[in-house]
Motif scaffolding. Structure first.
Motif, PDB file in Angstrom:
ATOM      1  N   SER A  16       4.428  53.141  32.213  1.00 44.07           N
ATOM      2  CA  SER A  16       3.781  51.829  32.201  1.00 44.07           C
ATOM      3  C   SER A  16       3.475  51.400  30.775  1.00 44.07           C
ATOM      4  N   PHE A  17       3.059  52.351  29.940  1.00 40.94           N
ATOM      5  CA  PHE A  17       2.758  52.039  28.548  1.00 40.94           C
ATOM      6  C   PHE A  17       4.022  51.635  27.794  1.00 40.94           C
ATOM      7  N   ILE A  18       5.123  52.353  28.010  1.00 41.34           N
ATOM      8  CA  ILE A  18       6.373  52.053  27.322  1.00 41.34           C
ATOM      9  C   ILE A  18       6.892  50.677  27.726  1.00 41.34           C
ATOM     10  N   VAL A  19       6.831  50.367  29.020  1.00 37.27           N
ATOM     11  CA  VAL A  19       7.295  49.056  29.486  1.00 37.27           C
ATOM     12  C   VAL A  19       6.460  47.943  28.865  1.00 37.27           C
ATOM     13  N   ALA A  20       5.129  48.129  28.843  1.00 40.87           N
ATOM     14  CA  ALA A  20       4.252  47.114  28.257  1.00 40.87           C
ATOM     15  C   ALA A  20       4.513  46.951  26.770  1.00 40.87           C
ATOM     16  N   LEU A  21       4.798  48.064  26.076  1.00 42.60           N
ATOM     17  CA  LEU A  21       5.047  48.000  24.639  1.00 42.60           C
ATOM     18  C   LEU A  21       6.332  47.270  24.340  1.00 42.60           C
ATOM     19  N   ARG A  22       7.356  47.473  25.153  1.00 39.42           N
ATOM     20  CA  ARG A  22       8.636  46.819  24.910  1.00 39.42           C
ATOM     21  C   ARG A  22       8.578  45.328  25.189  1.00 39.42           C
ATOM     22  N   ASP A  23       7.600  44.883  25.935  1.00 41.21           N
ATOM     23  CA  ASP A  23       7.441  43.452  26.165  1.00 41.21           C
ATOM     24  C   ASP A  23       6.800  42.758  24.974  1.00 41.21           C
ATOM     25  N   GLN A  24       6.187  43.525  24.069  1.00 44.74           N
ATOM     26  CA  GLN A  24       5.559  42.944  22.894  1.00 44.74           C
ATOM     27  C   GLN A  24       6.611  42.689  21.817  1.00 44.74           C
ATOM     28  N   PRO A  25       6.430  41.641  20.998  1.00 46.97           N
ATOM     29  CA  PRO A  25       7.393  41.389  19.917  1.00 46.97           C
ATOM     30  C   PRO A  25       7.357  42.515  18.898  1.00 46.97           C
ATOM     31  N   GLN A  26       8.534  42.956  18.478  1.00 44.83           N
ATOM     32  CA  GLN A  26       8.650  44.034  17.515  1.00 44.83           C
ATOM     33  C   GLN A  26       9.458  43.562  16.313  1.00 44.83           C
ATOM     34  N   VAL A  27       9.057  43.996  15.129  1.00 43.40           N
ATOM     35  CA  VAL A  27       9.769  43.641  13.901  1.00 43.40           C
ATOM     36  C   VAL A  27      10.971  44.563  13.748  1.00 43.40           C
ATOM     37  N   ILE A  28      12.154  43.965  13.677  1.00 40.41           N
ATOM     38  CA  ILE A  28      13.405  44.718  13.624  1.00 40.41           C
ATOM     39  C   ILE A  28      14.117  44.430  12.309  1.00 40.41           C
ATOM     40  N   GLY A  29      14.353  45.453  11.526  1.00 39.16           N
ATOM     41  CA  GLY A  29      15.102  45.314  10.286  1.00 39.16           C
ATOM     42  C   GLY A  29      16.470  45.969  10.395  1.00 39.16           C
ATOM     43  N   SER A  30      17.271  45.807   9.372  1.00 40.14           N
ATOM     44  CA  SER A  30      18.604  46.397   9.369  1.00 40.14           C
ATOM     45  C   SER A  30      18.516  47.905   9.231  1.00 40.14           C
ATOM     46  N   ARG A  31      19.239  48.623  10.072  1.00 41.56           N
ATOM     47  CA  ARG A  31      19.281  50.078   9.978  1.00 41.56           C
ATOM     48  C   ARG A  31      20.173  50.536   8.833  1.00 41.56           C
ATOM     49  N   GLN A  32      21.174  49.729   8.495  1.00 49.48           N
ATOM     50  CA  GLN A  32      22.115  50.078   7.440  1.00 49.48           C
ATOM     51  C   GLN A  32      21.702  49.442   6.123  1.00 49.48           C
ATOM     52  N   PRO A  33      21.944  50.124   4.996  1.00 45.71           N
ATOM     53  CA  PRO A  33      21.630  49.520   3.688  1.00 45.71           C
ATOM     54  C   PRO A  33      22.437  48.251   3.475  1.00 45.71           C
ATOM     55  N   ILE A  34      21.829  47.289   2.798  1.00 42.61           N
ATOM     56  CA  ILE A  34      22.501  46.055   2.416  1.00 42.61           C
ATOM     57  C   ILE A  34      23.040  46.253   0.997  1.00 42.61           C
ATOM     58  N   VAL A  35      24.350  46.099   0.828  1.00 41.30           N
ATOM     59  CA  VAL A  35      25.004  46.378  -0.454  1.00 41.30           C
ATOM     60  C   VAL A  35      25.408  45.065  -1.112  1.00 41.30           C
ATOM     61  N   ALA A  36      25.124  44.961  -2.405  1.00 36.09           N
ATOM     62  CA  ALA A  36      25.449  43.743  -3.151  1.00 36.09           C
ATOM     63  C   ALA A  36      25.846  44.113  -4.569  1.00 36.09           C
ATOM     64  N   ALA A  37      26.460  43.175  -5.245  1.00 35.38           N
ATOM     65  CA  ALA A  37      26.816  43.323  -6.655  1.00 35.38           C
ATOM     66  C   ALA A  37      25.907  42.430  -7.484  1.00 35.38           C
ATOM     67  N   PRO A  38      25.702  42.765  -8.754  1.00 32.77           N
ATOM     68  CA  PRO A  38      24.880  41.903  -9.612  1.00 32.77           C
ATOM     69  C   PRO A  38      25.397  40.469  -9.619  1.00 32.77           C
ATOM     70  N   GLY A  39      24.479  39.531  -9.460  1.00 33.14           N
ATOM     71  CA  GLY A  39      24.835  38.121  -9.411  1.00 33.14           C
ATOM     72  C   GLY A  39      25.032  37.579  -8.017  1.00 33.14           C
ATOM     73  N   ASP A  40      25.117  38.461  -7.022  1.00 30.08           N
ATOM     74  CA  ASP A  40      25.283  38.018  -5.636  1.00 30.08           C
ATOM     75  C   ASP A  40      23.989  37.406  -5.096  1.00 30.08           C
ATOM     76  N   ASP A  41      24.144  36.608  -4.044  1.00 33.68           N
ATOM     77  CA  ASP A  41      23.024  36.182  -3.217  1.00 33.68           C
ATOM     78  C   ASP A  41      23.057  37.021  -1.944  1.00 33.68           C
ATOM     79  N   VAL A  42      21.941  37.643  -1.602  1.00 38.42           N
ATOM     80  CA  VAL A  42      21.911  38.537  -0.448  1.00 38.42           C
ATOM     81  C   VAL A  42      20.851  38.105   0.544  1.00 38.42           C
ATOM     82  N   ILE A  43      21.004  38.596   1.780  1.00 37.08           N
ATOM     83  CA  ILE A  43      20.012  38.368   2.832  1.00 37.08           C
ATOM     84  C   ILE A  43      19.600  39.725   3.381  1.00 37.08           C
TER      85      ILE A  43
END
Length: 224
Positions: A16-43
């Motif tokens: 019941s606790f797990i189900v209730a927790l999953r209904d709450q909004p969770q902050v999700i970030g990228s699991r993989q590193p974001i790779v860029a070169a100098p001068g790039d615009d990244v997100i």
């Protein structure tokens, strides 16, 4: 050993606790590193799952590995980007990121809190934390890794769709964002195990008392 009734109670409460927790909004970030070169615009991808309107909330992007300035007696926190009261607060921003960061403010209502950094430099490499302090959820932050390499290539589009970002069910449960925190579940499981054990002991005592009441008592011989 837990009584079967105690085990059922423990697992019922835990699910019941797990189900209730999953209904709450969770902050999700990228699991993989974001790779860029100098001068790039990244997100740096980060969003809420399920979708949740954060237009009226504070959104903080910071460097968790940045050491405080010893010359600052107040130890003030400086941010890569700070969104508060429906607009950016530049006064508390790290100087090297001035005029180089932005949120997709028109998508905050959909829970997209991704950060865009323009003209990336080698000094920008590191871990970035997106955090919503007043989000009513145990998963209110996530960490995204940015790698800046001279020979890297762009592998993303300027404005990612939050729906296309990683699904929280696929995230590692020990990662920093988008999954259940072990420091929340472990105390809960321990509490439920103790509770279940108490129920089991109480049940065994009641059964023992009932058995004592049902013991055979020899009848007294009748007088002749």
């Amino acid at each position: 050993m837990l009584h079967p009734l105690g085990c059922v109670l423990v697992w019922t409460c835990l699910l019941s606790f797990i189900v209730a927790l999953r209904d709450q909004p969770q902050v999700i970030g990228s699991r993989q590193p974001i790779v860029a070169a100098p001068g790039d615009d990244v997100i740096l991808p980060c969003h809420l799952e399920p979708q949740f309107n954060v237009e009226g909330l504070t959104v903080e992007w910071s460097l968790p590995d940045l050491k405080p300035d010893p010359a600052d007696p107040l130890s003030r926190v400086e941010y890569v980007h700070l969104y508060r009261q429906r607009h950016e607060i530049p006064d508390m921003k790290i100087r090297s990121y001035a005029m180089r960061t932005a949120l997709f403010t028109d998508e905050l209502k959909d829970g997209n809190i991704s950060l865009k950094i323009t003209n990336v430099t080698l000094a920008d490499q590191g871990r970035y934390r997106c955090f919503i302090p007043k989000l009513n959820s145990p998963v209110d932050q996530s960490v995204v890794q940015l790698v800046v390499a001279p020979q890297s290539h762009k592998t993303w589009t300027p404005e990612p769709d939050p729906k296309s970002l990683p699904d929280p069910d696929q995230n590692d449960e020990t990662d920093a964002g988008g999954r259940l925190h072990l420091n929340v579940l472990i105390p809960l499981v321990f509490f439920l195990l103790v509770l279940g054990g108490g129920v089991g002991v109480y049940s065994l005592k009641r059964r023992h008392q009932n058995q004592n009441c049902l013991k055979y008592v020899p009848a007294k011989p009748l007088a002749v």
